[in-house]
Write a protein that holds these residues in place. Sequence first.
Motif, PDB file in Angstrom:
ATOM      1  N   PHE A  99       0.870  -1.174   0.000  1.00 47.90           N
ATOM      2  CA  PHE A  99       0.000   0.000   0.000  1.00 47.90           C
ATOM      3  C   PHE A  99       0.906   1.221   0.000  1.00 47.90           C
ATOM      4  CE2 PHE A  99      -3.280  -2.746   2.203  1.00 47.90           C
ATOM      5  CZ  PHE A  99      -4.191  -2.717   1.157  1.00 47.90           C
ATOM      6  N   LEU A 100       0.850   2.029  -1.062  1.00 50.09           N
ATOM      7  CA  LEU A 100       1.644   3.248  -1.150  1.00 50.09           C
ATOM      8  C   LEU A 100       0.738   4.430  -0.862  1.00 50.09           C
ATOM      9  CD1 LEU A 100       4.380   4.574  -1.824  1.00 50.09           C
ATOM     10  CD2 LEU A 100       3.599   4.730  -4.199  1.00 50.09           C
ATOM     11  N   ALA A 101       0.932   5.051   0.304  1.00 53.16           N
ATOM     12  CA  ALA A 101       0.081   6.160   0.753  1.00 53.16           C
ATOM     13  C   ALA A 101       0.781   7.485   0.468  1.00 53.16           C
ATOM     14  CB  ALA A 101      -0.217   6.025   2.246  1.00 53.16           C
ATOM     15  N   GLN A 102       0.126   8.369  -0.239  1.00 54.21           N
ATOM     16  CA  GLN A 102       0.694   9.668  -0.574  1.00 54.21           C
ATOM     17  C   GLN A 102       0.247  10.696   0.462  1.00 54.21           C
ATOM     18  OE1 GLN A 102       2.878   9.742  -2.855  1.00 54.21           O
ATOM     19  NE2 GLN A 102       3.319  11.932  -2.907  1.00 54.21           N
ATOM     20  N   VAL A 103       1.225  11.332   1.134  1.00 57.15           N
ATOM     21  CA  VAL A 103       0.923  12.290   2.194  1.00 57.15           C
ATOM     22  C   VAL A 103       1.148  13.727   1.732  1.00 57.15           C
ATOM     23  CG1 VAL A 103       1.443  12.985   4.567  1.00 57.15           C
ATOM     24  CG2 VAL A 103       1.543  10.569   3.928  1.00 57.15           C
ATOM     25  N   MET A 104       2.180  13.915   0.929  1.00 60.81           N
ATOM     26  CA  MET A 104       2.602  15.269   0.552  1.00 60.81           C
ATOM     27  C   MET A 104       3.097  15.229  -0.889  1.00 60.81           C
ATOM     28  SD  MET A 104       5.550  17.149   2.743  1.00 60.81           S
ATOM     29  CE  MET A 104       6.671  18.308   2.007  1.00 60.81           C
ATOM     30  N   GLY A 105       2.658  16.173  -1.723  1.00 59.99           N
ATOM     31  CA  GLY A 105       3.097  16.186  -3.114  1.00 59.99           C
ATOM     32  C   GLY A 105       2.413  15.112  -3.945  1.00 59.99           C
ATOM     33  N   SER A 106       2.854  14.943  -5.197  1.00 61.65           N
ATOM     34  CA  SER A 106       2.231  13.977  -6.105  1.00 61.65           C
ATOM     35  C   SER A 106       3.289  13.172  -6.848  1.00 61.65           C
ATOM     36  CB  SER A 106       1.334  14.704  -7.116  1.00 61.65           C
ATOM     37  OG  SER A 106       2.077  15.679  -7.832  1.00 61.65           O
ATOM     38  N   LYS A 107       2.880  11.996  -7.333  1.00 59.58           N
ATOM     39  CA  LYS A 107       3.785  11.095  -8.045  1.00 59.58           C
ATOM     40  C   LYS A 107       3.102  10.502  -9.267  1.00 59.58           C
ATOM     41  CE  LYS A 107       6.855   9.670  -4.309  1.00 59.58           C
ATOM     42  NZ  LYS A 107       7.315   8.585  -3.411  1.00 59.58           N
ATOM     43  N   TYR A 108       3.885  10.371 -10.344  1.00 54.98           N
ATOM     44  CA  TYR A 108       3.424   9.633 -11.518  1.00 54.98           C
ATOM     45  C   TYR A 108       3.873   8.186 -11.354  1.00 54.98           C
ATOM     46  CZ  TYR A 108       3.336   7.681 -16.215  1.00 54.98           C
ATOM     47  OH  TYR A 108       3.117   6.853 -17.287  1.00 54.98           O
ATOM     48  N   ILE A 109       2.945   7.245 -11.559  1.00 50.96           N
ATOM     49  CA  ILE A 109       3.249   5.821 -11.342  1.00 50.96           C
ATOM     50  C   ILE A 109       2.733   5.014 -12.526  1.00 50.96           C
ATOM     51  CG2 ILE A 109       2.933   3.835  -9.814  1.00 50.96           C
ATOM     52  CD1 ILE A 109       2.366   5.879  -7.553  1.00 50.96           C
ATOM     53  N   ARG A 110       3.552   4.066 -12.995  1.00 49.71           N
ATOM     54  CA  ARG A 110       3.140   3.158 -14.054  1.00 49.71           C
ATOM     55  C   ARG A 110       3.300   1.723 -13.555  1.00 49.71           C
ATOM     56  NH1 ARG A 110       5.408   3.535 -20.184  1.00 49.71           N
ATOM     57  NH2 ARG A 110       4.835   5.734 -19.911  1.00 49.71           N
ATOM     58  N   LEU A 111       2.343   0.870 -13.886  1.00 53.65           N
ATOM     59  CA  LEU A 111       2.300  -0.511 -13.385  1.00 53.65           C
ATOM     60  C   LEU A 111       2.217  -1.513 -14.534  1.00 53.65           C
ATOM     61  CD1 LEU A 111      -0.350   0.520 -10.829  1.00 53.65           C
ATOM     62  CD2 LEU A 111       1.732  -0.594 -10.067  1.00 53.65           C
ATOM     63  N   TYR A 112       2.998  -2.600 -14.410  1.00 51.62           N
ATOM     64  CA  TYR A 112       2.985  -3.697 -15.377  1.00 51.62           C
ATOM     65  C   TYR A 112       2.721  -5.006 -14.644  1.00 51.62           C
ATOM     66  CZ  TYR A 112       5.243  -0.529 -18.756  1.00 51.62           C
ATOM     67  OH  TYR A 112       5.550   0.518 -19.598  1.00 51.62           O
ATOM     68  N   SER A 113       2.001  -5.901 -15.277  1.00 51.39           N
ATOM     69  CA  SER A 113       1.714  -7.202 -14.689  1.00 51.39           C
ATOM     70  C   SER A 113       2.957  -8.096 -14.720  1.00 51.39           C
ATOM     71  CB  SER A 113       0.580  -7.886 -15.464  1.00 51.39           C
ATOM     72  OG  SER A 113       0.483  -9.248 -15.104  1.00 51.39           O
ATOM     73  N   PRO A 114       3.128  -8.958 -13.711  1.00 53.57           N
ATOM     74  CA  PRO A 114       4.244  -9.919 -13.747  1.00 53.57           C
ATOM     75  C   PRO A 114       4.151 -10.875 -14.931  1.00 53.57           C
ATOM     76  CG  PRO A 114       2.746 -10.379 -11.907  1.00 53.57           C
ATOM     77  CD  PRO A 114       2.352  -9.053 -12.463  1.00 53.57           C
ATOM     78  N   GLU A 115       2.970 -10.997 -15.512  1.00 53.80           N
ATOM     79  CA  GLU A 115       2.824 -11.863 -16.688  1.00 53.80           C
ATOM     80  C   GLU A 115       3.613 -11.343 -17.885  1.00 53.80           C
ATOM     81  OE1 GLU A 115      -1.332 -12.159 -17.473  1.00 53.80           O
ATOM     82  OE2 GLU A 115      -1.795 -13.180 -15.569  1.00 53.80           O
ATOM     83  N   ASP A 116       3.970 -10.062 -17.866  1.00 51.11           N
ATOM     84  CA  ASP A 116       4.705  -9.463 -18.982  1.00 51.11           C
ATOM     85  C   ASP A 116       6.176  -9.234 -18.658  1.00 51.11           C
ATOM     86  OD1 ASP A 116       2.498  -9.074 -20.903  1.00 51.11           O
ATOM     87  OD2 ASP A 116       1.687  -7.785 -19.318  1.00 51.11           O
ATOM     88  N   THR A 117       6.680  -9.961 -17.671  1.00 50.08           N
ATOM     89  CA  THR A 117       8.068  -9.788 -17.238  1.00 50.08           C
ATOM     90  C   THR A 117       9.055  -9.935 -18.393  1.00 50.08           C
ATOM     91  OG1 THR A 117       7.614 -10.486 -14.963  1.00 50.08           O
ATOM     92  CG2 THR A 117       9.881 -10.721 -15.733  1.00 50.08           C
ATOM     93  N   ASP A 118       8.793 -10.878 -19.305  1.00 49.03           N
ATOM     94  CA  ASP A 118       9.743 -11.119 -20.406  1.00 49.03           C
ATOM     95  C   ASP A 118       9.866  -9.910 -21.334  1.00 49.03           C
ATOM     96  OD1 ASP A 118       7.116 -11.473 -21.241  1.00 49.03           O
ATOM     97  OD2 ASP A 118       7.658 -12.902 -22.817  1.00 49.03           O
ATOM     98  N   LYS A 119       8.887  -9.000 -21.328  1.00 47.66           N
ATOM     99  CA  LYS A 119       8.941  -7.797 -22.171  1.00 47.66           C
ATOM    100  C   LYS A 119       9.598  -6.621 -21.447  1.00 47.66           C
ATOM    101  CE  LYS A 119       4.629  -8.851 -24.700  1.00 47.66           C
ATOM    102  NZ  LYS A 119       4.100  -9.951 -23.848  1.00 47.66           N
ATOM    103  N   LEU A 120       9.947  -6.813 -20.166  1.00 47.57           N
ATOM    104  CA  LEU A 120      10.459  -5.710 -19.344  1.00 47.57           C
ATOM    105  C   LEU A 120      11.962  -5.760 -19.128  1.00 47.57           C
ATOM    106  CD1 LEU A 120       7.585  -5.550 -16.683  1.00 47.57           C
ATOM    107  CD2 LEU A 120       7.723  -4.451 -18.922  1.00 47.57           C
ATOM    108  N   TYR A 121      12.614  -6.813 -19.615  1.00 49.96           N
ATOM    109  CA  TYR A 121      14.075  -6.920 -19.613  1.00 49.96           C
ATOM    110  C   TYR A 121      14.707  -6.694 -18.240  1.00 49.96           C
ATOM    111  CZ  TYR A 121      13.249  -6.557 -24.657  1.00 49.96           C
ATOM    112  OH  TYR A 121      12.795  -6.759 -25.937  1.00 49.96           O
TER     113      TYR A 121
END
Length: 405
Positions: A317-339
């Motif tokens: 659980f990533l809780a944001q308290v102050m400021g903002s963040k850009y986050i991108r998520l990939y499934s573990p099923e696509d690990t072979d495409k993530l090098y």
Amino acid sequence: MAMLWSRISAALPLNEEQFPLQFNDKVESSVLEMLKRSRHQLYSDTTSASRMLNAQIVLDFSWEKLNTGTWRHVDKEWRRVYSYGCLFKVAALCREEPSADEVLQALKTCDMGLLMGAAIMDNILQVIVQILQSEVRESTKEEDESEHAQVKRIKIECPHVPVIKEELAVPRIKCPSLESFNTNYLLPLKPVILEGIIDHWPALNEHPWSIEYLRSVAGCRTVPVEVGTRYTDEEWSQTLLTVNGFIDRYILNKDGAAVGYLAQHQLFDQIPELKEDIRLPDYCCLGDGDEDDITVNAWFGPGGTVSPLHQDPQQNFLAQVMGSKYIRLYSPEDTDKLYPHQSQLLHNTSQVEVENPDTERFPEFAKAPYLECVLQPGEVLFIPVQHWHYIRSLELSFSVSFWWS
């Protein structure tokens, strides 16, 4: 400062006989004798130089033990010896009329014991920290006020917030029931942004986290700092700084210095005032472990700080308290495409620069589907176990993550 030692000594055992020094046979008898000598000096009249010399011998010997081999192989007894050495050094610094610099040195010594040592005597170093910190706050109140005024004059830059396409957006839900979260997100391992579940945190209400607040509760505390934009960079390193020093050098400094990032799991144990400002998310109770098994991490740094695309072995659980963040998520099923890196040390980290990929070296990366979001204060992102995630701070940011199983 005259009353400082009386307050510290009141927290110590009444006499030498009640002061515990028990170790297993892994601690050499010569070291145990030096510890006993330091204990005796604590309750007798001797020079500060003599007290400091014996304490430093204990510290130097145990420090060598702490830095031989990997950390996980360091015997806890030697971490306890190091903590005792810190305690005896603090006593040597504060026994007579200590200067302001000596009090700060004593505070740093306690922090080193809390970071590198192990708890001794009902966590006596934490008790002494509170005494020293109140002393420092009293003597630097005027300086703090002028520093706070300076912070308020600093121009806060508005971040460029990426536009999130609807079809790529991480889904959002407001205060789901435990059953709903378990069925729809935890069991199928689907990322989701939870809204409204940390609105009760003091960090967002009674004690809103800011530079000024962090200075007031932890400014003089020594903490580990990561230096570098991302941990995969060659110039990345770690150092120790006070929170004030970190803020001055890496948050307020506009001279193009390297990016500094306060990222550590001990911060909330080291500084209880901050721990009291947050709460464990209720949904952690759906895990198999106990509350003590949950790892709480602090992430504080300026805009532009990047966590490269990587995966973790626990739910997050990533809780944001102050400021903002850009986050991108990939499934573990696509690990072979993530090098992922081939080395054992970085096998959980992708070689790809997510927002500027080398399409010739990593041609399959563009084919990997993903979700993305901008996480704002008061929002909590559920990152399922093994899900790859890339994070970039859009501005000065403080996040808290909870790793659980």
